[in-house]
Design an enzyme around this catalytic site. Structure first.
Site: not given
Length: 341
Positions: A244, A302
């Site tokens: 991610s 992230h």
């Protein structure tokens, strides 16, 4: 407006972070344990790889300097490689156009030739894919292979050493990249690959497949670097894994480049919002998660990936990618000189 960007959006794409609390003498069977208490959303991901903590493995400013250099050199190498790939692709298309040679998929096969029939069917399927999907499937295939490797007990020490990144580990550089292709939970893998598939076509329309891959791989490195820096400040030896960080770099770019595109949550298609609103919400969520030290996702990774994607949309593409002509010219001259020898 882009065709596929508004169809799906899953903020649940996650790079998991796991505290290293297992004893240092833990055998193979103790490398994996159920994730510690933290709510139902945590528990549904099942078990996590946990690296035995060691007091001598600490993350210092010297290590961070090495990690930063590795990130800069690695990202530069990825983009340079993708520029060369783009050059070779253009040459191949021109040569194929001039020779008008048949593609491998269109070669005739004899009746009853099962391999030829299978190859023809595969070719038809591949031809029906968008350019973004043609980049997505190899990435997905590598992620699935790594996921399968996690399930082989004899490979556990190797996987933990190279495919789970931690600032406290001895070999902390290579896992910065390899952990971006690593998932221990099937749900984790499925969610990340679904999000990447949803945005791959739109991103490749904006970037081209070569620049897309360069941004994706560089996003994996920069997200790991951000994760290392955060863990150093909060004294955390946690290990992280997941695609991610790289995916967030793609989302950061797409949402910044096309802020008015409409997105929707996959299970709530009636609830739509703009890409600009989505990226602001994701940044706020990860900043809050990092500030409050939530342990659901690796929020620092992230955030690092997202900010790198935003930077690439605002400055990187214009000042780096679009000034690649000297590299192309150098490679062309090098290639021609090699032919004359």
């Amino acid at each position: 407006m882009l065709r596929n960007i508004g169809r799906t959006f899953l903020p649940a794409a996650c790079r998991l972070a796991v505290n290293s609390t297992a004893p240092s003498n833990a055998p193979h069977r103790q490398i994996y344990r159920s994730f510690h208490t933290g709510g139902r959303l945590l528990a549904r991901f099942g078990k996590r790889p946990v690296e035995p903590s060691t007091s001598q493995n600490t993350f210092t400013w010297g290590k961070f300097a090495h990690a930063t250099a590795f990130t800069v050199v690695g990202a530069g190498s990825f983009f340079a490689g993708c520029v060369i790939w783009e050059y070779e692709e253009v040459r191949a298309v021109m040569r194929r156009h001039m020779e008008r040679g048949p593609l491998w998929a269109r070669r005739p096969f004899e009746p009853g030739d099962k391999w030829g029939e299978w190859r023809a069917q595969l070719s038809l399927w591949w031809a029906s894919q968008t350019e973004g999907q043609k980049v997505f499937w190899p990435i997905c295939f590598v992620n699935v292979l790594v996921f399968g490797a996690w399930k082989i007990p004899s490979l556990a020490p190797t996987m933990l050493r190279y495919f789970a990144s931690s600032p406290a580990s001895r070999g902390f550089r290579l896992p910065m990249l390899l952990s971006g292709f690593s998932h221990y939970s099937f749900i984790h893998l499925a969610v990340n690959m679904f999000v990447l598939h949803s945005f791959s076509t739109s991103a490749v329309i904006l970037l081209g497949k070569e620049q897309f891959l360069g941004l994706y791989l560089s996003g994996a490195l920069t997200s790991s670097l951000a994760s290392y820096l955060y863990k150093m400040f909060v004294f955390s030896p946690a290990v992280s894994l997941g695609a991610s960080g790289a995916i967030m770099a793609i989302l950061g770019y797409v949402c910044t480049e096309s802020p008015d595109s409409r997105l929707a949550i996959v299970l709530l298609p009636m609830l739509t919002f703009t890409a600009g609103t989505a990226i602001k919400a994701l940044v706020a969520f990860d900043v809050l998660g990092a500030a409050l030290r939530w342990q659901l996702f690796d929020h620092a990774a992230h955030l690092g990936g997202t900010l790198f994607g935003i930077y690439w949309a605002m400055h990187g593409r214009q000042h780096i990618w679009e000034k690649r002509e000297p590299l192309i010219r150098w490679y062309h001259n090098l290639r021609e000189a090699g032919k004359r020898r």
